[in-house]
Design a protein around this motif. Structure first.
Motif, PDB file in Angstrom:
ATOM      1  N   ARG A   6       0.801  -1.223   0.000  1.00  0.00           N
ATOM      2  CA  ARG A   6       0.000   0.000   0.000  1.00  0.00           C
ATOM      3  C   ARG A   6       0.837   1.279   0.000  1.00  0.00           C
ATOM      4  O   ARG A   6       0.355   2.325  -0.405  1.00  0.00           O
TER       5      ARG A   6
ATOM      6  N   GLN B 218      -2.947   5.684   8.456  1.00  0.00           N
ATOM      7  CA  GLN B 218      -3.328   7.003   7.929  1.00  0.00           C
ATOM      8  C   GLN B 218      -2.468   8.098   8.566  1.00  0.00           C
ATOM      9  O   GLN B 218      -2.005   9.005   7.872  1.00  0.00           O
TER      10      GLN B 218
ATOM     11  N   ALA C 214      -7.189  -4.133  14.043  1.00  0.00           N
ATOM     12  CA  ALA C 214      -7.478  -3.721  12.660  1.00  0.00           C
ATOM     13  C   ALA C 214      -7.830  -2.241  12.615  1.00  0.00           C
ATOM     14  O   ALA C 214      -7.353  -1.503  11.734  1.00  0.00           O
TER      15      ALA C 214
ATOM     16  N   THR D  72      -4.686  -0.300  13.210  1.00  0.00           N
ATOM     17  CA  THR D  72      -3.852  -0.345  12.011  1.00  0.00           C
ATOM     18  C   THR D  72      -4.325   0.690  11.000  1.00  0.00           C
ATOM     19  O   THR D  72      -3.515   1.425  10.421  1.00  0.00           O
ATOM     20  N   ARG D  73      -5.621   0.747  10.783  1.00  0.00           N
ATOM     21  CA  ARG D  73      -6.175   1.702   9.820  1.00  0.00           C
ATOM     22  C   ARG D  73      -5.853   3.135  10.266  1.00  0.00           C
ATOM     23  O   ARG D  73      -5.365   3.947   9.479  1.00  0.00           O
ATOM     24  N   TRP D  74      -6.108   3.450  11.538  1.00  0.00           N
ATOM     25  CA  TRP D  74      -5.851   4.791  12.067  1.00  0.00           C
ATOM     26  C   TRP D  74      -4.354   5.132  12.005  1.00  0.00           C
ATOM     27  O   TRP D  74      -3.981   6.197  11.532  1.00  0.00           O
TER      28      TRP D  74
END
Length: 183
Positions: free
Chosen positions: A106, A173, A165, A168-170
């Motif tokens: 990513r 970003q 999860a 991880t997303r926070w």
């Protein structure tokens, strides 16, 4: 993350009376994920979680006839999270956090060699390892005190995946913004 599909499949099928079926489902899904991902050109470093699943579920399926009818079978959810904690922690110990290869899919290649990128993946992998370890402990306590509390087992299993999860997303970003600002 496709690598967690074997663990999710196991969780959906395994019950105290059908844990061996869950192990077989987990093994089949893990083998399929490895096959598909390797055919797609994924390196082994990107496949730590599904490769670990193949080993775990092969052992679980192999030992299932030995433990059939054993009251200790209810510890299956504890073993799953403990194994995942060991897998994530082991990837840290060898200096290759399991999230690193996933993050490279990513993130732009310009950040791959930056120390901050590696450090961010150490943090992410440590969060996953801690979440799995905490879930294993919570499940061990719960199953010791209330072995039939399947709703709570499911809640702990979901939280053990959902919390890291979401983090991880926070965090990804947040790090992406930091990398762009420092580029």
């Amino acid at each position: 993350m496709i690598g967690f599909l074997p663990w999710i499949g196991y969780a959906l099928v395994a019950t105290s009376s059908a844990w061996h079926c869950g192990a077989l489902v987990g093994l089949l899904i893990a083998a399929a994920v490895l096959f598909v991902e390797r055919r797609a050109g994924r390196a082994w470093g990107e496949l730590v979680i599904p490769a670990s699943a193949v080993v775990f579920f092969a052992l679980a399926a192999g030992f299932s006839p030995v433990f059939a009818g054993n009251p200790a079978v209810r510890c299956g959810p504890v073993l799953v999270d403990a194994w995942l904690a060991l897998t994530a922690g082991g990837s840290l110990l060898v200096g290759h956090p399991f999230t690193l290869a996933i993050a490279r899919r990513r993130a732009p290649s310009q950040v791959w060699d930056r120390p901050e990128f590696h450090r961010a993946n150490v943090v992410l992998t440590a969060v996953w390892a801690a979440a799995f370890a905490l879930a294993a402990v919570a499940l061990a306590v719960l199953l010791h005190d209330a072995p039939t509390a399947t709703g709570w087992v499911l809640a702990i299993k979901i939280a053990g995946f959902a919390v890291p999860a979401a983090f991880t997303r926070w965090y990804a970003q947040r790090m992406a913004i930091r990398f762009r600002a420092g580029a």
